[in-house]
Write a protein that holds these residues in place. Structure first.
Motif, PDB file in Angstrom:
ATOM      1  N   GLN A  13     -83.732  20.783  26.202  1.00 55.97           N
ATOM      2  CA  GLN A  13     -83.635  22.037  26.937  1.00 55.97           C
ATOM      3  C   GLN A  13     -82.214  22.294  27.407  1.00 55.97           C
ATOM      4  N   ARG A  14     -81.520  21.210  27.716  1.00 56.74           N
ATOM      5  CA  ARG A  14     -80.128  21.354  28.128  1.00 56.74           C
ATOM      6  C   ARG A  14     -79.277  21.857  26.964  1.00 56.74           C
ATOM      7  N   PHE A  15     -79.673  21.456  25.756  1.00 50.87           N
ATOM      8  CA  PHE A  15     -78.963  21.896  24.552  1.00 50.87           C
ATOM      9  C   PHE A  15     -79.959  22.626  23.642  1.00 50.87           C
ATOM     10  N   LYS A  16     -80.433  23.763  24.126  1.00 48.97           N
ATOM     11  CA  LYS A  16     -81.413  24.538  23.368  1.00 48.97           C
ATOM     12  C   LYS A  16     -80.861  24.958  22.008  1.00 48.97           C
ATOM     13  N   THR A  17     -79.590  25.284  21.977  1.00 48.12           N
ATOM     14  CA  THR A  17     -78.982  25.722  20.715  1.00 48.12           C
ATOM     15  C   THR A  17     -79.107  24.650  19.652  1.00 48.12           C
ATOM     16  N   ALA A  18     -78.857  23.395  20.051  1.00 49.61           N
ATOM     17  CA  ALA A  18     -78.957  22.284  19.101  1.00 49.61           C
ATOM     18  C   ALA A  18     -80.377  22.144  18.576  1.00 49.61           C
ATOM     19  N   ALA A  19     -81.371  22.238  19.480  1.00 48.05           N
ATOM     20  CA  ALA A  19     -82.763  22.099  19.059  1.00 48.05           C
ATOM     21  C   ALA A  19     -83.166  23.212  18.099  1.00 48.05           C
ATOM     22  N   ILE A  20     -82.761  24.455  18.426  1.00 50.66           N
ATOM     23  CA  ILE A  20     -83.122  25.584  17.572  1.00 50.66           C
ATOM     24  C   ILE A  20     -82.448  25.457  16.202  1.00 50.66           C
ATOM     25  N   LEU A  21     -81.156  25.094  16.214  1.00 54.46           N
ATOM     26  CA  LEU A  21     -80.445  24.941  14.949  1.00 54.46           C
ATOM     27  C   LEU A  21     -81.047  23.828  14.104  1.00 54.46           C
ATOM     28  N   ASN A  22     -81.431  22.748  14.752  1.00 54.51           N
ATOM     29  CA  ASN A  22     -82.084  21.657  14.017  1.00 54.51           C
ATOM     30  C   ASN A  22     -83.371  22.117  13.368  1.00 54.51           C
ATOM     31  N   LEU A  23     -84.201  22.803  14.141  1.00 53.50           N
ATOM     32  CA  LEU A  23     -85.493  23.256  13.624  1.00 53.50           C
ATOM     33  C   LEU A  23     -85.308  24.263  12.493  1.00 53.50           C
ATOM     34  N   LEU A  24     -84.447  25.248  12.703  1.00 47.69           N
ATOM     35  CA  LEU A  24     -84.228  26.260  11.670  1.00 47.69           C
ATOM     36  C   LEU A  24     -83.588  25.662  10.423  1.00 47.69           C
ATOM     37  N   GLY A  25     -82.627  24.756  10.622  1.00 47.23           N
ATOM     38  CA  GLY A  25     -81.966  24.123   9.478  1.00 47.23           C
ATOM     39  C   GLY A  25     -82.938  23.326   8.628  1.00 47.23           C
ATOM     40  N   LEU A  26     -83.772  22.526   9.278  1.00 47.95           N
ATOM     41  CA  LEU A  26     -84.761  21.734   8.540  1.00 47.95           C
ATOM     42  C   LEU A  26     -85.798  22.633   7.874  1.00 47.95           C
ATOM     43  N   ALA A  27     -86.246  23.680   8.579  1.00 49.93           N
ATOM     44  CA  ALA A  27     -87.243  24.592   7.995  1.00 49.93           C
ATOM     45  C   ALA A  27     -86.672  25.302   6.771  1.00 49.93           C
ATOM     46  N   LEU A  28     -85.435  25.751   6.883  1.00 51.79           N
ATOM     47  CA  LEU A  28     -84.786  26.425   5.753  1.00 51.79           C
ATOM     48  C   LEU A  28     -84.642  25.473   4.575  1.00 51.79           C
ATOM     49  N   ALA A  29     -84.238  24.247   4.851  1.00 51.03           N
ATOM     50  CA  ALA A  29     -84.065  23.254   3.775  1.00 51.03           C
ATOM     51  C   ALA A  29     -85.398  22.917   3.123  1.00 51.03           C
ATOM     52  N   PHE A  30     -86.438  22.746   3.931  1.00 49.72           N
ATOM     53  CA  PHE A  30     -87.755  22.430   3.362  1.00 49.72           C
ATOM     54  C   PHE A  30     -88.301  23.605   2.548  1.00 49.72           C
TER      55      PHE A  30
END
Length: 818
Positions: A13-30
């Protein structure tokens, strides 16, 4: 576990941007991974669905010039295979319709609903070799020449939910020709055929087509040893003895085969044909294993790039999470437990991303957004085992992605963890540079490949094919209109926008189904493609004559012994090499002197009236082959059927000419549907697959670049936070904002330049392998490499500048107090 996830959630939550980028990056790659894996799985498993796939082989013959051909006379196949104990069954087939297919109407009202469907003709034994899953009717109905087998998709299209068996299908070609249409030298099809059976559609990844199948009667062409066009599959008792059987049949029939200029027989496994080099005359679709392998590698690389992003983000989060981890250690939590929790967190993130990718992929396939590009109708529901395998892979990827961060975050003593000094260590910096460098290499290679594919397509579309394709309309004719070709021509040329009208028996430029003949010149057997045309065809199409003369109107007169043709330069050069006693070799002999010479076409002496300039009558994937043009008027020795196509040269506004052509077609044959195309557009369709490949590579290149930039964005974000005090000190001592921005950018620019040096040879190797499939290749310009470098540099600098500008402009006093 719950407590740890609460701590993890707070860190995220402190680094929401990192979490969102991780999720979107992995989803896009998959998503990209799923699409490519489904496509490549389809390719690798071509023709693997047959129950007896290991026992099915295609028959091919070795002819002159070490050329394998798959077509020959029907009687030869019957002679070779009937009664052989090692051949369980054999099936003979013949393609009837190419291109868009045969126009036909269901029911008793022809012309009301018109569909274009392809028709193949088979012997009853074909259904013993290839299994037809019959849904209604009887597979043996194929033995009746008036009955056909149709696929389930055609049955639903024609007759809806009603039973299709016994329903009539009207062939508009045959109706136009007076009730019957010629399909071989001594066989005709009736205008009305009846559905004898409906079979379940074959999978799309099959060379056995979902077409209408009509039967080949028992006595068709059983006395003609020199007319080809028939092909065969065999079902062998012992597939391991296929080579031995082929050698035995060759030796046993050596005298017969020598008389037919056949040197050898071979059986090729059905499952090997898709990726193998095609025999001459094989019209089935073929695949590019090299390209398929490359696509699979791209899918893996995109997934690896996403995992690298995750690892980068996780490592960068270490300073923020390290105190919480240290607190757990102090409270008695074991290192092993903490590591398992971190890995579990990565698995949860990966599985969430995978489920999101499944949703996106399902929507994409349902709406056909990628099916047109991939050239097949893929769906997740048809590949559930593969979906299960990729889900298991997602679990493994999640575990792998979490292993290094889990080890990394827990591997340091409490003093280092408490002061957060790891972010400044040389090992951490080298790890980040290596990971982001890998992403850059993948991105640059893919962008270069995408540019080359687009460059090659543009080169192919702009290459001079040797004749006029810009002002020509290609008009498909019904047999009835083709038989009244002169009347059709006279009606058309009355229009001011129509310059002239020529005719051809078949479509002039295409990659499948072209007729080729064998002929003898100075006792040497040669082959060439041929097409019957009207005498004014070369003039209308703008085909230059380089030696001898063009056709004359008198060449169409059916005078006994009067047979002329014109051949292209490639055929003339081959004839000249034979004349010089150096067949197959380059010779200095003047091929233009071939004009006026003669050769023997079966029993007819043919005079070569002229030589025309080499033209590309196939796509530029293929080199120019020997080609001959014959006049094809009724009564002429090579007359086979009425003209099937008209080529209309237009001037001015073509739309008015098209309206006039359509009205004339409807006047001469009201039932037959008009089909008018611009010739350049029809030829451009030959390269649709290449364009699709380019679009796919561009799409996945953008995904790779996006993932790489997301990684850079995240790294800069964390680096800016960890270096904010350093930046504040620099500002206090007089550093300007531009100087700070240069400081942040310089490191990434160096990484991009190093990665570019690594990427160029990799991309060079890949594009040269891909270009080997073309006979004509675009020259590779330096900008193909420079532009991707500049593109990645610009995106990187913009990303780094955008993210670091906020830190560079923050009040130095506040940063030092923080």
């Amino acid at each position: 576990m719950i407590r740890f996830f609460k701590i993890s959630l707070k860190a995220l939550q402190r680094f929401k941007t990192a979490a969102i980028l991780n999720l979107l990056g992995l989803a896009l790659a998959f998503t990209a991974f799923l699409v490519i894996v489904l496509h490549t799985w389809n390719e690798y498993n071509y023709d693997n669905y047959h129950p007896n796939k290991e026992h099915i082989f295609k028959v091919e013959f070795l002819r002159d010039n070490n050329t394998w051909e798959d077509g020959y006379a029907r009687v030869l196949f019957e002679h070779l295979f009937s009664g052989s104990p090692q051949i369980r069954a054999y099936g003979i087939f013949m393609d009837y319709a190419f291109g868009p297919g045969v126009p036909m109407s269901p029911g008793a009202h022809p012309g009301e609903l018109v569909y274009y469907e392809k028709v193949d003709r088979i012997t009853p034994g074909f259904t013993d070799v290839i299994h037809f899953d019959i849904l209604e009717g009887n597979v043996k109905a194929i033995a009746d020449p008036d009955q056909v087998l149709i696929p389930e998709s055609v049955a639903r299209k024609f007759f809806g939910k009603e039973s299709a068996v016994g329903k009539p299908i009207v062939l508009l070609d045959a109706l136009s020709a007076g009730g019957k249409i010629k399909v071989s030298a001594n066989q005709e099809l009736n205008a009305v055929l009846y559905v004898g059976g409906v079979y379940r559609n074959f999978p799309e990844n099959s060379r056995i087509r979902n077409v209408i199948y009509s039967g080949i009667p028992p006595q068709e062409m059983m006395h003609e040893w020199y007319t080809g066009g028939y092909r065969a599959y065999v079902l062998l008792e012992d597939p391991a003895r296929a080579g031995t059987l082929a050698e035995t049949l060759t030796e046993k029939n050596r005298e017969l085969l020598s008389g037919l200029v056949i040197h050898k027989i071979r059986f090729r496994p059905l499952t090997d044909l898709y990726f193998a080099e095609k025999a001459k005359g094989d019209t089935a679709p073929g695949g590019n294993k090299q390209l398929t392998d490359i696509l699979l590698v791209v899918a893996v690389l995109i997934l690896v790039v996403a995992v690298v992003n995750y690892v980068n983000f996780s490592v960068a989060l270490t300073p923020a999470r390290i105190r919480g981890i240290n607190t757990q250690k102090v409270l008695g939590c074991s290192v092993g437990t903490i590591r398992r929790n971190i890995v579990s967190e990565a698995v949860m993130m990966t599985v969430t991303a995978y489920l999101l990718a499944l949703l996106v992929t399902s929507v994409v396939f349902r709406h056909g957004l990628l099916n047109r590009l991939l050239g097949n109708g893929l769906s997740l529901s048809d590949h559930l085992p593969l979906v299960g395998m990729t889900f298991a892979l997602a679990l493994i990827v999640g575990a792998i992605a979490g292993l290094y961060p889990a080890w990394h975050m827990t591997a340091y003593p409490p003093v280092m963890l408490l002061n957060g000094s790891f972010a400044a260590t040389g090992r951490a910096k080298m790890l980040r540079k290596t990971l982001i460098g890998f992403q850059y290499v993948v991105s640059i290679v893919l962008i270069i490949c995408a540019f080359v594919i687009q460059l090659q397509h543009r080169y192919v579309s702009r290459t001079d094919v040797g004749f006029d394709k810009e002002h020509i309309l290609q008009v498909r004719l019904s047999p009835g209109t083709g038989a009244k070709s002169e009347l059709f021509r006279q009606k058309l040329i009355r229009h001011a926008g129509i310059v002239d009208v020529a005719f051809a028996e078949d479509e002039f430029v295409r990659d499948e189904g072209k007729a080729h003949i064998a002929y003898y010149y100075q006792n040497e057997r040669l082959t060439q493609y041929w097409i019957g045309v009207s005498h004014n065809f070369p003039a209308v199409m703008g085909i230059p004559i380089v030696a001898g003369r063009d056709f004359r109107p008198g060449d169409e007169m059916p005078v006994a012994g009067h047979a002329v043709c014109i051949v292209n330069e490639t055929a003339a050069k081959e004839l000249a090499s034979v004349s010089a006693g150096k067949r197959g070799e380059k010779t200095s002999a003047d091929y233009r002197k071939i004009a006026g010479d003669t050769f023997l076409d079966y029993r007819t002496t043919v005079r070569i009236a002229g030589v025309f300039k080499d033209i590309n009558f196939e796509s530029l994937y293929r080199p120019i082959e020997p080609l001959g043009l014959w006049v094809a008027s009724p009564g002429h020795y090579r007359y086979d059927k009425p003209y099937g196509y008209s080529y209309v040269k237009v001037t001015g506004n073509p739309l008015a000419a098209i309206d006039h052509i359509r009205a004339t077609l409807e006047e001469l044959d009201p039932v037959y549907p008009p089909q008018i195309d611009f010739l350049d557009a029809a030829m451009d369709a030959l390269y649709q697959k290449t364009r699709n490949q380019g679009t796919i590579v561009i799409l996945f290149s953008l995904i790779a670049v996006l993932l790489a930039i997301m990684g850079v964005f995240g790294l800069v974000m964390f680096e800016a936070q960890s270096r904010r005090k350093e930046i504040a000190v620099r500002r206090v001592f007089g550093a300007t904002v531009p100087e700070v921005l240069v400081l942040f950018n310089s490191g990434f620019v160096k990484i991009v330049l190093i990665c570019f040096v690594v990427s160029v040879p990799l991309a060079w190797f890949g594009i040269h392998k891909w270009l080997e499939s073309f006979a004509y290749r675009a020259p590779i310009r330096i900008w193909v490499f420079v532009v991707p470098l500049l593109l990645v540099l610009i995106l990187t600098v913009l990303t780094v500048t955008f993210q670091s500008y906020r830190v560079a402009t923050t009040n130095a006093v506040k940063s030092l107090k923080g």
